[in-house]
Design a protein around this motif. Structure first.
Motif, PDB file in Angstrom:
ATOM      1  N   ILE A  30       0.821  -1.215   0.000  1.00 52.12           N
ATOM      2  CA  ILE A  30       0.000   0.000   0.000  1.00 52.12           C
ATOM      3  C   ILE A  30       0.856   1.267   0.000  1.00 52.12           C
ATOM      4  N   CYS A  31       1.940   1.241   0.747  1.00 50.38           N
ATOM      5  CA  CYS A  31       2.776   2.453   0.859  1.00 50.38           C
ATOM      6  C   CYS A  31       3.806   2.571  -0.268  1.00 50.38           C
ATOM      7  N   TYR A  32       4.241   1.429  -0.811  1.00 50.95           N
ATOM      8  CA  TYR A  32       5.236   1.431  -1.893  1.00 50.95           C
ATOM      9  C   TYR A  32       4.811   0.488  -3.018  1.00 50.95           C
ATOM     10  N   PRO A  33       3.672   0.763  -3.666  1.00 47.28           N
ATOM     11  CA  PRO A  33       3.147  -0.162  -4.677  1.00 47.28           C
ATOM     12  C   PRO A  33       4.071  -0.375  -5.877  1.00 47.28           C
ATOM     13  N   LEU A  34       4.796   0.653  -6.282  1.00 42.83           N
ATOM     14  CA  LEU A  34       5.674   0.537  -7.454  1.00 42.83           C
ATOM     15  C   LEU A  34       6.906  -0.313  -7.146  1.00 42.83           C
ATOM     16  N   TYR A  55       6.920  -2.700  -4.814  1.00 48.96           N
ATOM     17  CA  TYR A  55       6.484  -3.908  -4.096  1.00 48.96           C
ATOM     18  C   TYR A  55       7.066  -5.190  -4.702  1.00 48.96           C
ATOM     19  N   ASN A  56       6.922  -5.360  -6.021  1.00 41.32           N
ATOM     20  CA  ASN A  56       7.396  -6.589  -6.663  1.00 41.32           C
ATOM     21  C   ASN A  56       8.909  -6.752  -6.559  1.00 41.32           C
ATOM     22  N   THR A  57       9.614  -5.628  -6.536  1.00 46.20           N
ATOM     23  CA  THR A  57      11.074  -5.682  -6.399  1.00 46.20           C
ATOM     24  C   THR A  57      11.475  -6.050  -4.981  1.00 46.20           C
ATOM     25  N   CYS A  58      10.745  -5.502  -4.017  1.00 41.67           N
ATOM     26  CA  CYS A  58      11.064  -5.768  -2.601  1.00 41.67           C
ATOM     27  C   CYS A  58      10.617  -7.151  -2.152  1.00 41.67           C
ATOM     28  N   MET A  59       9.395  -7.519  -2.497  1.00 46.93           N
ATOM     29  CA  MET A  59       8.817  -8.778  -2.010  1.00 46.93           C
ATOM     30  C   MET A  59       8.977  -9.873  -3.078  1.00 46.93           C
ATOM     31  N   THR A  60      10.205 -10.342  -3.239  1.00 41.26           N
ATOM     32  CA  THR A  60      10.500 -11.402  -4.200  1.00 41.26           C
ATOM     33  C   THR A  60      10.148 -12.769  -3.610  1.00 41.26           C
ATOM     34  N   THR A  61      10.114 -13.779  -4.465  1.00 42.86           N
ATOM     35  CA  THR A  61       9.816 -15.142  -4.012  1.00 42.86           C
ATOM     36  C   THR A  61      10.844 -15.618  -2.993  1.00 42.86           C
ATOM     37  N   LYS A  62      12.106 -15.268  -3.232  1.00 38.19           N
ATOM     38  CA  LYS A  62      13.179 -15.658  -2.312  1.00 38.19           C
ATOM     39  C   LYS A  62      12.986 -15.011  -0.937  1.00 38.19           C
ATOM     40  N   LYS A  63      12.582 -13.744  -0.941  1.00 36.30           N
ATOM     41  CA  LYS A  63      12.367 -13.037   0.321  1.00 36.30           C
ATOM     42  C   LYS A  63      11.162 -13.602   1.059  1.00 36.30           C
ATOM     43  N   SER A  65      -4.261  10.270   2.876  1.00 36.86           N
ATOM     44  CA  SER A  65      -3.729  11.218   1.884  1.00 36.86           C
ATOM     45  C   SER A  65      -3.835  10.697   0.453  1.00 36.86           C
ATOM     46  N   GLY A  66      -4.289   9.448   0.289  1.00 33.09           N
ATOM     47  CA  GLY A  66      -4.353   8.835  -1.033  1.00 33.09           C
ATOM     48  C   GLY A  66      -5.719   8.921  -1.668  1.00 33.09           C
ATOM     49  N   SER A  67      -5.863   8.198  -2.771  1.00 38.76           N
ATOM     50  CA  SER A  67      -7.106   8.198  -3.546  1.00 38.76           C
ATOM     51  C   SER A  67      -8.132   7.250  -2.933  1.00 38.76           C
ATOM     52  N   LYS A  68      -9.341   7.305  -3.455  1.00 41.06           N
ATOM     53  CA  LYS A  68     -10.415   6.418  -2.994  1.00 41.06           C
ATOM     54  C   LYS A  68     -10.073   4.961  -3.285  1.00 41.06           C
ATOM     55  N   GLN A  69      -9.439   4.726  -4.431  1.00 41.35           N
ATOM     56  CA  GLN A  69      -9.041   3.365  -4.812  1.00 41.35           C
ATOM     57  C   GLN A  69      -8.022   2.792  -3.822  1.00 41.35           C
ATOM     58  N   THR A  70      -7.086   3.627  -3.369  1.00 41.55           N
ATOM     59  CA  THR A  70      -6.090   3.198  -2.385  1.00 41.55           C
ATOM     60  C   THR A  70      -6.755   2.831  -1.070  1.00 41.55           C
ATOM     61  N   ARG A  71      -7.736   3.646  -0.659  1.00 46.74           N
ATOM     62  CA  ARG A  71      -8.450   3.356   0.593  1.00 46.74           C
ATOM     63  C   ARG A  71      -9.231   2.050   0.491  1.00 46.74           C
ATOM     64  N   GLN A  72      -9.880   1.836  -0.655  1.00 48.51           N
ATOM     65  CA  GLN A  72     -10.649   0.605  -0.843  1.00 48.51           C
ATOM     66  C   GLN A  72      -9.752  -0.633  -0.818  1.00 48.51           C
ATOM     67  N   LYS A  73      -8.581  -0.515  -1.450  1.00 49.00           N
ATOM     68  CA  LYS A  73      -7.618  -1.626  -1.454  1.00 49.00           C
ATOM     69  C   LYS A  73      -7.142  -1.925  -0.042  1.00 49.00           C
TER      70      LYS A  73
END
Length: 310
Positions: A134-138, A140-148, A234-242
């Protein structure tokens, strides 16, 4: 001289304990068969619900994402924790003599305590995952790898299993002057209270365990959700819903389990038996039901499995 006399008295009063008596049980007469049936059905429901969701996650490639893999670890822990209690509880309900061998008692302590620690660490890892998503969506995939993800799951299980070995070993070395535990299952604190030898090391390690397994995880979870709430406001409605859709089951699970642990620690009055069992009986069923209903992907897959179009 005084110290020597005290030591001699301690040796005279202490005996080699081979079993513990669980004094919280009481005679329920013919109602014990009703209690046995209710708890058996509850155990079967817990086993089926958790295994079903583990299979669903493992068999569907669309669910091979970090969030669902952490959920799979959580469901496996529910199976582990409930198996450490329910078969024993069922045997005790039907038994007229409520005793348990020392070795089996410590095995149950190990099972229950590792379950609690793994549960909290699982919830910490899941809150960290939601924080990144939610805080770092762009990133996320780099940080949360399968190995991690694999490393986090291994650490979640490895640390409690090693930490509780030390806890149980310290309690096993104690010289006991009694064998009556005022509960329906074995717990470490009740055993330590029976000791007539020095328990300072046990108390210090127990306090360290409490801080590491409960207090620090709760602080980390609180920190994660403070950051998530800040982004939501501070985010959009879509961010809150997610955030609401993915975090609500996690928060509900955390609150339910935390209250259950508090009931166990602070229990008193005639409700103490129910309260001491709450976190071991309700949480294993609460999690699969909550996540199965609230997580859209799991809910849709389950619905497709059970609903056929005519």
């Amino acid at each position: 001289m005084i110290a020597l006399q005290a030591k001699m008295r301690m040796k005279m009063n202490s005996t080699q304990v081979s079993y513990f008596t669980l004094s919280a049980y009481f005679d329920t007469g013919p109602f014990k068969y009703i209690y046995f049936l209710i708890i058996t059905l509850l155990y079967i429901l817990i086993i089926c619900a958790n295994i079903f969701l583990v299979v669903i996650i493992c068999m569907n490639r669309s669910l091979h994402e970090p969030m669902y893999l952490f959920l799979c670890s959580l469901f496996v822990n529910e199976l582990y924790g409930s198996t450490g209690l329910f078969p024993f509880l069922l045997l005790q309900i039907l038994s007229d003599i409520h005793t348990v061998s020392v070795h089996f008692c410590f095995l149950q302590i190990y099972s229950v305590y590792t379950y609690v620690c793994v549960e909290f660490l699982n919830l910490v890892v899941m809150s960290y995952d939601r924080y990144l998503a939610i805080c770092y969506p762009l990133q996320y995939n780099t940080c949360m790898t399968t190995k991690k993800v694999a490393k986090l799951i291994v650490v979640t299980w490895l640390i409690p299993f090693l930490a509780i070995v030390v806890l149980v070993s310290l309690s096993l070395s104690l010289q006991l002057c009694g064998n009556i535990i005022g509960k329906v299952f074995c717990d470490n604190y009740s055993v330590v209270k029976l000791a007539c030898s020095d328990t300072r090391v046990n108390n210090i390690y127990g306090l360290i365990y409490l801080v590491i397994s409960i207090i620090i995880p709760l602080i980390l979870i609180l920190f994660s959700y403070m950051k998530i709430l800040k982004v939501c406001f501070s985010g959009s409605k879509q961010t809150r819903q997610k955030a609401v859709s993915t975090c609500t089951p996690h928060l509900a699970s955390l609150l339910n389990f935390s209250f259950g642990v508090c009931f166990e620690v602070l229990q008193s009055s005639v409700l103490n038996i129910f309260l001491s069992l709450y976190f071991l009986t309700c949480q294993p069923l609460f999690n699969p039901v909550m996540y199965g209903l609230k997580m859209a992907k799991i809910h849709n897959i389950c619905k497709n499995l059970f609903c056929w179009k005519v």
